[in-house]
Design a protein around this motif. Structure first.
Motif, PDB file in Angstrom:
ATOM      1  N   SER A  22      48.253 -31.592  60.296  1.00 30.40           N
ATOM      2  CA  SER A  22      48.267 -32.628  61.334  1.00 30.40           C
ATOM      3  C   SER A  22      48.805 -33.957  60.823  1.00 30.40           C
ATOM      4  CB  SER A  22      46.859 -32.829  61.896  1.00 30.40           C
ATOM      5  OG  SER A  22      46.011 -33.458  60.942  1.00 30.40           O
ATOM      6  N   ARG A  23      48.930 -34.091  59.488  1.00 25.99           N
ATOM      7  CA  ARG A  23      49.378 -35.358  58.902  1.00 25.99           C
ATOM      8  C   ARG A  23      50.806 -35.301  58.370  1.00 25.99           C
ATOM      9  NH1 ARG A  23      44.633 -38.009  56.604  1.00 25.99           N
ATOM     10  NH2 ARG A  23      43.046 -37.989  58.251  1.00 25.99           N
ATOM     11  N   THR A  24      51.459 -34.144  58.473  1.00 19.87           N
ATOM     12  CA  THR A  24      52.800 -34.012  57.905  1.00 19.87           C
ATOM     13  C   THR A  24      53.638 -33.068  58.753  1.00 19.87           C
ATOM     14  OG1 THR A  24      54.060 -33.379  55.925  1.00 19.87           O
ATOM     15  CG2 THR A  24      52.073 -32.106  56.407  1.00 19.87           C
ATOM     16  N   ASP A  25      54.952 -33.216  58.665  1.00 17.50           N
ATOM     17  CA  ASP A  25      55.873 -32.276  59.321  1.00 17.50           C
ATOM     18  C   ASP A  25      56.278 -31.145  58.385  1.00 17.50           C
ATOM     19  OD1 ASP A  25      55.898 -33.746  61.688  1.00 17.50           O
ATOM     20  OD2 ASP A  25      57.526 -35.039  60.989  1.00 17.50           O
ATOM     21  N   GLU A  26      55.845 -31.192  57.140  1.00 17.04           N
ATOM     22  CA  GLU A  26      56.185 -30.150  56.180  1.00 17.04           C
ATOM     23  C   GLU A  26      55.530 -28.827  56.562  1.00 17.04           C
ATOM     24  OE1 GLU A  26      56.391 -31.738  51.853  1.00 17.04           O
ATOM     25  OE2 GLU A  26      54.875 -32.934  52.885  1.00 17.04           O
TER      26      GLU A  26
END
Length: 386
Positions: A22-26
């Motif tokens: 939820s904190r990254t697009d990776e």
């Protein structure tokens, strides 16, 4: 590039995967072999709250939180071939290693379980760090949840990692000695030593996160849908003491405090544990070799019991706290002190108190009281079964 979260079906690993995704697009890849489900079943228990199948969990993560970057790979980390393939296919920039057989009592059952625990836990860690070295991925940040149990219960403040040793007028910083009290805890002592060696020999950036007794049933992400809930064990082998006390309260039994119960233990909420692991990889922090004491504060056993009794009253539970003869050889007044400045700087502030965590647990267990009562022989101490 990707982030791999091992133990992705587990109590800490699943909500950590949700938080990171939820904190990254990776790409975030959960890895597990579902062994925890088998271990708990083998000792005659189950998760209080039903645990959804992995495909249901991932579907809910996409539909509820829009996490299209979260996926799953099934495999055994003790298998070198599987680990090699995992690393070469996904080329992780970070690995959060939460996979382990985590129960001290389970590791003490017999020689077979002790051998299994030590092989499973240490082989997985060795395969991962050697795999990073042999595949030229030594820049990958390796984060492992070890345990505060490696420290034992010394009569001095526990440092966040190393200590200072003095002999014949000479002083130097040394790793904290392994003072583990179970075959499980000793696996984490060995892992801590191997991680230090992997950093020194291979240059892998290491975050050794020494996790305290973790309590709670929910995180910000898991509250949104029942399919997103993490597992919750309450039995003697896989349920921590706070969770077992809550199960006793729900089933109508007194909370049994051994001796005076003034010995303090280190605790951290599930929410605070997940936040720290996410911060380590999402914020890009990758220290050379850093030890974090993943603790918010020590709590005495009697304070824990009295807090559960007070919160239980909010749920209409009449909870008694009783003191029984202590069957263990331990200091019943141990005032544990443990340094946690580095970890608190990482998370900023405590996100959930012990009291609010117990409220979450009792709410969950109240909804699944039938499961608790049906398995009460799995969590009641001997003194109540006689």
């Amino acid at each position: 590039m990707a982030i791999i979260i091992t133990g992705g079906d587990g109590y800490i690993g699943w909500p950590t995967g949700l938080r990171i995704a939820s904190r990254t697009d990776e790409r975030c890849i959960l890895v597990d072999n579902f062994a925890r489900r088998e271990w708990v079943e083998s000792i005659g228990s189950k998760s209080a709250a039903p645990v959804a199948a992995m495909d249901e969990r991932l579907t809910a993560a996409r539909n509820v939180h829009g996490l299209s970057n979260l996926s799953f790979v099934e495999g055994d980390l003790t298998d070198r071939g599987f680990v090699d393939q995992l690393l070469t296919v996904h080329e992780p920039r970070a690995i959060v290693h939460t996979a382990a057989q985590p129960s001290a009592p389970y590791s003490q059952l017999n020689g077979e379980r002790a051998n299994y625990t030590q092989h499973n836990n240490m082989q997985a860690t060795r395969n991962l760090v050697w795999g990073l070295h042999e595949h030229d991925m030594a820049d990958t940040h390796f984060v492992e949840t070890t345990t505060t149990g490696v420290y034992g219960a010394p009569e001095f403040p526990i440092p966040e990692g190393g200590a200072v040793m003095e002999h014949e007028g000479h002083r130097d910083a040394v790793p904290f000695p392994a003072m583990a009290g179970s075959w499980y805890h000793l696996t984490k002592s060995h892992d801590a030593a191997n991680l230090r060696l992997a950093h020194r020999q291979f240059g892998i950036p290491i975050s050794d996160v020494r996790t305290a007794i973790t309590y709670g049933t929910e995180t910000e992400e898991t509250r949104a849908d029942e399919r997103l809930r993490t597992r919750f064990d309450f039995d003697y082998y896989f349920g921590v003491v706070a969770h077992r006390f809550c199960a006793q309260a729900i089933a109508g039994y007194p909370l049994t405090v051994y001796g005076k119960g003034e010995q303090r233990k280190p605790f951290v909420s599930l929410e605070d544990a997940v936040e720290g692991l996410a911060q380590l990889v999402v914020s890009g922090q990758s220290a050379e070799h850093t030890v974090y004491n993943q603790v918010t504060r020590p709590i005495s056993i009697v304070e824990m019991a009295e807090t559960i009794a007070d919160v239980g009253a909010e749920f209409g539970l009449d909870v008694d706290v009783t003191h029984v003869e202590n069957p263990r050889e331990e200091d019943e007044e141990h005032a544990m002190e443990i340094e946690n400045d580095r970890y608190m700087d990482l998370i900023g502030e405590q996100r959930q108190t012990f009291e609010s965590g117990m409220r979450d647990i009792l709410e969950t267990l109240t909804a699944h009281r039938d499961t608790i009562v049906a398995h009460e022989d799995r969590f009641l101490p001997d003194v109540l079964e006689e």
